[in-house]
Design an enzyme around this catalytic site. Structure first.
Site, PDB file in Angstrom:
ATOM      1  CG  ASP A 106       5.177  21.692  27.484  1.00 26.35           C
ATOM      2  OD1 ASP A 106       5.592  21.260  26.397  1.00 26.35           O
ATOM      3  OD2 ASP A 106       4.634  20.972  28.334  1.00 26.35           O
ATOM      4  CD  GLU A 191       8.520  11.762  25.673  1.00 27.45           C
ATOM      5  OE1 GLU A 191       9.396  12.251  24.943  1.00 27.45           O
ATOM      6  OE2 GLU A 191       8.541  11.857  26.918  1.00 27.45           O
ATOM      7  CB  THR A 347      13.424  11.887  22.433  1.00 30.54           C
ATOM      8  OG1 THR A 347      13.603  11.224  23.682  1.00 30.54           O
ATOM      9  CG2 THR A 347      11.953  11.937  22.119  1.00 30.54           C
ATOM     10  CD  GLU A 385      10.418  13.718  18.673  1.00 28.12           C
ATOM     11  OE1 GLU A 385       9.983  14.231  19.718  1.00 28.12           O
ATOM     12  OE2 GLU A 385       9.694  13.415  17.712  1.00 28.12           O
ATOM     13  CG  LEU A 388      17.016  19.678  25.184  1.00 24.86           C
ATOM     14  CD1 LEU A 388      18.248  19.888  26.053  1.00 24.86           C
ATOM     15  CD2 LEU A 388      15.758  20.110  25.925  1.00 24.86           C
TER      16      LEU A 388
END
Length: 514
Positions: A106, A191, A347, A385, A388
């Protein structure tokens, strides 16, 4: 058309996995302005030229409903969507009901709307709370999903109203087929989970995290649930440690710990079922909001890979995924999503076990296999996805392997294929020449070495009008999916590699001479 009469390229197109790129978190600023239009236009043009199929963007609640209840301002997002459309890219929109800031990666800070935070000042229990009473302002506690505390509206009604307003304001983009995907934010970082490992409260990898059910609303619900099964004396756990503990240092997760007792199982079932119900209810609102649009719904499940190889799976349990060797914690989520025809987005696709430190007992590869297999078994489309930002060939090869675990089929659709992959995230680093060259190869391999295909029907992606969700599934039916099953087999390596050790060496040498 008969399969035999298709050309080689047409058959190979059945292996095509579209690639999307996530836009920067602050592409629309906290002040609801699309800054630096020229720059984003230039970057999107580069993505389009690289064969990328579309982009994903967070549509922040904290930006668009910041002025007051039901005072929406979508203008900056409309400007952005216009540019995406002009560049010939598709769009995945995330309904981001969480705060940005306080999690891995973030870089900007976008809190929840101020009027919501003000309500939290007088009633801090609207936020997720850990055992020591720390509040987390990333996302409203699911304990207030149905409490009319927000100027007469419940949290679920707020989310529903937001999505309806988005649909009405973007109706032209839906009609033009620009927006193909609505990912519904169901928790922190968008999520479906509890905020069990918040960096802004001092969590560091690979801490086990903490249960987040100690606000007065969830406490009361637990008390009621325990009483209804004849155990009014049962309390929420007080022996599960703190954020950065290891499992064995706690009584709850230790060998023959509380999690294996009748009381522990009751708590974990209640805690994880609350999460299932929360996701189900909000997806139902999303389904009503976008009914009839040519769009798919999606929900994101977090890749909590640390302590996966420990018997207790502590980090998953605190996040609300009740997953053990003898209990599948993810397939019930997939089954719940199937009621809403939703895509399961997962993820950590880029991670390999060998890259993780052994003392964290990480198993990202096995976790990805388990979750994707569960999604496919429930007849879901599965997308994913990377967790990182990575620019190396090893990471891309791992994503390619997960996208088609048994490789391409030169005669038509492969046995297993992910619905799409979203690369995290657009940045100057990604567009740096050497990085971008490898990325372009990755996109080509995801497309099974075929050229960019503007017509999704050609690779069996039919997006029809969203149908009404199926009837609510009884919790007993959802929990039948906890029965563990062997995951589908995965190949050792992808058959569509972007290059290996030799290519890495050449990259290194080239970078020295830059």
């Amino acid at each position: 058309m008969q399969a035999s009469s298709l050309t080689y390229n047409e058959k190979m197109l059945a292996n095509y996995v579209p690639v999307y790129v996530m836009l920067p978190l602050g592409v629309v600023t906290i002040n609801n302005v699309l800054e630096d239009k020229a720059r984003i236009e230039k970057q999107l043009k580069e993505l389009r030229a690289a064969g990328v199929d579309g982009v994903m963007v967070d549509v922040w609640w904290g930006i668009t409903e910041s002025q007051g209840p039901k005072q929406y301002d979508w203008s900056a997002y409309r400007s952005l969507f216009q540019i995406v459309q002009e560049r010939g890219l598709k769009l995945q929109a995330i309904m981001s009901f969480h705060q940005c800031g306080g999690n891995v990666g973030d870089v900007v800070n976008i809190p929840l709307p101020q009027w919501v935070l003000d309500i939290g000042e007088s009633d801090p229990d609207v936020f997720y709370t850990n055992r020591s009473g720390n509040r987390n302002k990333e996302y409203l506690s699911l304990g207030v999903d149905n409490e009319p505390l927000f100027y007469g509206r419940t949290a679920v009604e707020i989310y529903g109203d937001y999505m309806k307003s988005f649909r009405d304001s973007m109706s032209d983009f839906f009609e033009d087929g620009l927006i193909i995907d609505i990912e519904v934010g169901l928790g922190p970082a968008g999520e479906l989970r509890y905020p069990s490992y918040p960096q802004n409260q001092g969590w560091v990898f690979p801490g086990i995290g903490e249960f987040q059910c100690y606000d007065k609303y969830l406490k009361a619900e637990f008390k009621e649930a325990a009483t209804s099964v004849g155990h009014p004396e049962w309390e929420l756990p007080d022996n599960a440690g703190t954020y950065n503990d290891t499992p064995t240092s706690t009584e709850f997760f230790g060998p023959s710990g509380t999690y294996l007792t009748e009381k522990g199982k009751f708590f974990l079932t209640w805690y994880s079922n609350k999460l299932l119900g929360h996701g189900d209810q909000i997806l139902d609102e999303a389904n009503k909001a976008f009914l009839g649009c040519k769009v798919k719904l999606a929900a994101k499940v977090s890749g909590i890979h640390w302590w996966y190889k420990a018997d207790d799976h502590a980090a998953e349990l605190t996040a609300g995924y009740y997953n053990l060797k003898d209990r599948d914690g993810y397939r019930p989520v997939a089954r719940m999503l199937s009621r809403h025809y939703a895509i399961l987005n997962f993820t950590c696709l880029e991670m390999r076990d060998s890259e993780q430190s052994s003392d964290a007992k990480s198993g990202p590869q096995e976790l990805v296999q388990q979750v994707l297999s569960g999604g496919w078994r429930e007849n879901l489309e599965v997308a994913g996805e990377n967790a990182l930002s990575r620019y190396d060939r090893d990471a891309y090869n791992q994503i390619l392997l997960n996208a088609r675990p048994n490789g391409v089929n030169k005669e038509g659709p492969p046995k297993l294929r992910m619905y799409g992959v979203t690369y995290l995230r657009l940045s100057d680093d990604l567009l740096q020449k050497n990085n971008f060259n490898i990325f372009k190869t990755f996109v080509k391999r995801m497309h099974a070495n075929q050229d960019y295909c503007p017509d999704p029907e050609k690779y069996n992606h039919h997006i029809g009008q969203l149908e009404r969700s199926k009837p609510k599934m009884p919790i007993e039916y959802l929990l039948e999916a906890t029965e563990p099953m062997e995951p589908f087999p995965w190949d050792k390596e992808t058959d569509m590699s972007v290059g290996g050790a030799l290519s890495n060496l050449i990259d290194k040498i080239l970078s020295i001479f830059k």
